[in-house]
Write an enzyme that holds these catalytic residues in place. Structure first.
Site, short mmCIF file in Angstrom:
data_model
loop_
_atom_site.label_atom_id
_atom_site.label_comp_id
_atom_site.label_asym_id
_atom_site.label_seq_id
_atom_site.Cartn_x
_atom_site.Cartn_y
_atom_site.Cartn_z
N ARG A 56 109.38 70.30 14.80
CA ARG A 56 108.04 69.54 14.48
C ARG A 56 108.50 68.00 14.22
O ARG A 56 108.17 67.34 14.53
CB ARG A 56 106.67 69.86 15.08
CG ARG A 56 107.08 70.99 15.71
CD ARG A 56 105.30 71.43 16.17
NE ARG A 56 104.85 71.01 15.87
CZ ARG A 56 102.75 71.04 16.30
NH1 ARG A 56 103.03 72.33 15.18
NH2 ARG A 56 102.08 69.91 16.45
N GLN A 86 92.69 65.90 15.37
CA GLN A 86 93.05 67.06 15.75
C GLN A 86 94.68 66.89 15.52
O GLN A 86 95.31 68.58 15.52
CB GLN A 86 92.71 67.91 17.00
CG GLN A 86 91.12 68.10 16.54
CD GLN A 86 90.74 68.73 18.50
OE1 GLN A 86 91.08 69.71 18.77
NE2 GLN A 86 90.86 68.19 19.21
N ASN A 87 95.07 66.27 15.58
CA ASN A 87 96.41 66.09 15.83
C ASN A 87 97.38 66.11 14.16
O ASN A 87 96.55 65.90 12.90
CB ASN A 87 97.29 64.49 16.08
CG ASN A 87 97.11 64.65 17.66
OD1 ASN A 87 96.33 65.76 18.67
ND2 ASN A 87 96.65 63.28 18.66
N VAL A 88 98.64 66.91 13.97
CA VAL A 88 99.19 66.92 12.60
C VAL A 88 100.30 66.19 12.75
O VAL A 88 100.87 66.03 11.94
CB VAL A 88 99.51 68.47 12.46
CG1 VAL A 88 98.30 69.42 12.37
CG2 VAL A 88 100.92 69.17 13.96
N ASP A 89 100.89 65.36 13.52
CA ASP A 89 101.58 64.28 13.45
C ASP A 89 101.27 62.48 12.75
O ASP A 89 99.38 63.17 12.20
CB ASP A 89 101.70 63.44 14.69
CG ASP A 89 101.08 63.12 15.89
OD1 ASP A 89 100.62 63.36 16.47
OD2 ASP A 89 100.08 61.79 15.37
N HIS A 104 93.25 69.41 11.55
CA HIS A 104 94.21 70.28 11.11
C HIS A 104 95.42 70.19 10.42
O HIS A 104 96.37 71.07 10.64
CB HIS A 104 95.02 70.91 13.25
CG HIS A 104 93.27 71.43 13.85
ND1 HIS A 104 92.91 71.20 14.78
CD2 HIS A 104 92.03 71.47 13.19
CE1 HIS A 104 92.29 71.82 15.47
NE2 HIS A 104 91.03 72.21 14.55
N GLY A 170 92.55 62.36 24.44
CA GLY A 170 93.81 63.90 24.19
C GLY A 170 93.10 64.58 24.19
O GLY A 170 94.10 65.14 23.01
N THR A 171 92.01 65.30 24.25
CA THR A 171 92.34 66.95 23.92
C THR A 171 91.22 67.13 24.78
O THR A 171 90.44 67.04 25.36
CB THR A 171 90.96 66.50 22.49
OG1 THR A 171 90.47 67.95 22.42
CG2 THR A 171 89.32 65.84 22.38
N SER A 172 91.28 68.65 24.69
CA SER A 172 90.30 69.90 26.45
C SER A 172 89.71 70.35 26.03
O SER A 172 89.29 70.55 26.07
CB SER A 172 91.92 70.63 26.99
OG SER A 172 92.34 71.73 25.14
N1 APR Z 1 96.40 60.82 27.51
C1 APR Z 1 95.64 61.28 27.52
N2 APR Z 1 95.45 62.44 27.72
C2 APR Z 1 96.55 63.17 27.92
C3 APR Z 1 97.47 62.47 28.64
C4 APR Z 1 97.57 61.24 28.09
N3 APR Z 1 99.17 60.85 28.61
N4 APR Z 1 98.28 64.13 28.23
C5 APR Z 1 97.78 65.39 28.30
N5 APR Z 1 96.31 64.92 28.21
C6 APR Z 1 95.25 65.51 27.49
C7 APR Z 1 95.21 66.83 28.48
O1 APR Z 1 94.93 66.90 29.33
C8 APR Z 1 94.60 67.90 27.89
O2 APR Z 1 92.49 67.18 28.67
O3 APR Z 1 95.62 66.23 26.88
C9 APR Z 1 94.31 67.44 26.56
C10 APR Z 1 95.59 67.77 25.43
O4 APR Z 1 94.61 69.59 25.27
P1 APR Z 1 95.44 70.47 23.95
O5 APR Z 1 97.33 70.35 24.81
O6 APR Z 1 94.90 71.39 24.21
O7 APR Z 1 95.68 70.29 23.07
P2 APR Z 1 94.22 69.43 22.05
O8 APR Z 1 92.85 69.63 22.56
O9 APR Z 1 94.51 69.00 21.55
O10 APR Z 1 94.48 71.22 21.21
C11 APR Z 1 93.60 71.30 20.15
O11 APR Z 1 94.62 73.42 19.01
O12 APR Z 1 96.64 74.33 19.52
C12 APR Z 1 95.30 74.03 18.82
O13 APR Z 1 95.66 73.19 16.31
C13 APR Z 1 96.15 72.44 18.35
O14 APR Z 1 95.05 71.24 17.11
C14 APR Z 1 95.05 71.25 18.38
C15 APR Z 1 94.24 72.38 19.14
#
Ligand code: APR
Length: 226
Positions: A56, A86-89, A104, A170-172
């Site tokens: 990564r 929550q991003n590590v980048d 994170h 961009g977070t679920s």
């Molecule tokens: N623009 C905006 N949102 C987007 C895009 C985009 N181009 N592509 C996908 N998404 C949304 C998805 O619909 C989803 O709701 O981004 C979200 C990504 O969710 P996850 O993959 O669950 O990522 P995240 O919420 O950041 O995860 C949280 O979980 O795995 C651990 O520590 C890790 O920090 C991370 C934490």
């Protein structure tokens, strides 16, 4: 200046070419999360974990901030902006954002596996078995793994309590305690959600159901031009 607080996740970096975790083809489809992102996984196979984060970190050299990151940096002209990610980048910082809190951890940092206060900034992407900290202990990624405490959560909650405007992008919101930060946002603060997928939140939000690049551009127009 009004206080604008952003909670961002993997989705804001998706259009830079960094996979999200839970979407189709996401990182957690390819890797067992407990093998590569837990203290137990680290004890079981440190080399597997080091290689996961090395890959990564190497990818980070090939990607760059997208328009979503750039819009958030630009909004600092009009608002007092705090980003809780929550991003590590490091794409928020590379886009020019000045106040970024990494809940994170950070890919570009490592620490002693025996002392979480011995943290080092990396100037290369590969960390190997046998690479040690000043206390002689193995270096591990400076990442918050599942089952580990989130040291900056209280600071993040205090920032959310000060928000005049709150953006979720961009977070679920699957992972706590990060997902619970929305409950600290004052009732008087409007909340904007930018995410192409449809999901319900515990609070009333303005959902811009688009990708980060186009959705944040639209929101900027709304907030700046009005
Ligand atoms: N623009 C905006 N949102 C987007 C895009 C985009 N181009 N592509 C996908 N998404 C949304 C998805 O619909 C989803 O709701 O981004 C979200 C990504 O969710 P996850 O993959 O669950 O990522 P995240 O919420 O950041 O995860 C949280 O979980 O795995 C651990 O520590 C890790 O920090 C991370 C934490």
């Amino acid at each position: 200046m009004k206080r604008l607080v952003i909670l961002s996740g993997a989705g804001i970096s998706a259009e830079s070419g960094i996979k999200t975790f839970r979407d189709m083809g996401g990182l957690w489809e390819e890797h067992d999360v407990m093998d590569v992102a837990s203290p137990e996984g680290w004890e079981r196979d440190k080399e597997l974990v080091l290689n996961f984060y090395n890959a990564r970190r190497k990818q980070l050299l090939d990607v760059k901030p997208n328009q979503g990151h750039l819009v958030l940096a630009e909004l600092e002209k009009y608002f007092d902006v705090n980003i809780i990610t929550q991003n590590v980048d490091n794409l928020h910082e590379r886009a020019g954002s000045s106040k970024v809190l990494h809940l994170h951890g950070e890919l570009t940092k490592v620490r002693s596996e025996n002392n979480e206060d011995l943290i080092y900034e990396l100037d290369h992407w590969e960390v190997k078995l046998g690479d040690t900290a000043e206390d002689g202990a193995q270096l591990r990624p400076h990442i918050v793994w599942f089952g580990e405490a989130v040291p900056l959560i209280t600071t993040a909650a205090e920032i959310c309590q000060q928000a005049d405007i709150f953006i979720v992008v961009g977070t679920s919101l699957n992972v706590y305690p990060a997902a619970g930060l929305i409950d600290y946002v004052p009732q008087s603060a409007p909340i904007y959600l930018i995410d192409p997928s449809d999901f319900k939140l515990s609070r009333k939000v303005h959902h811009i159901q688009e990708k980060a690049t186009t959705g944040l551009e639209k929101l900027k127009e709304l907030l700046v031009v009005g």
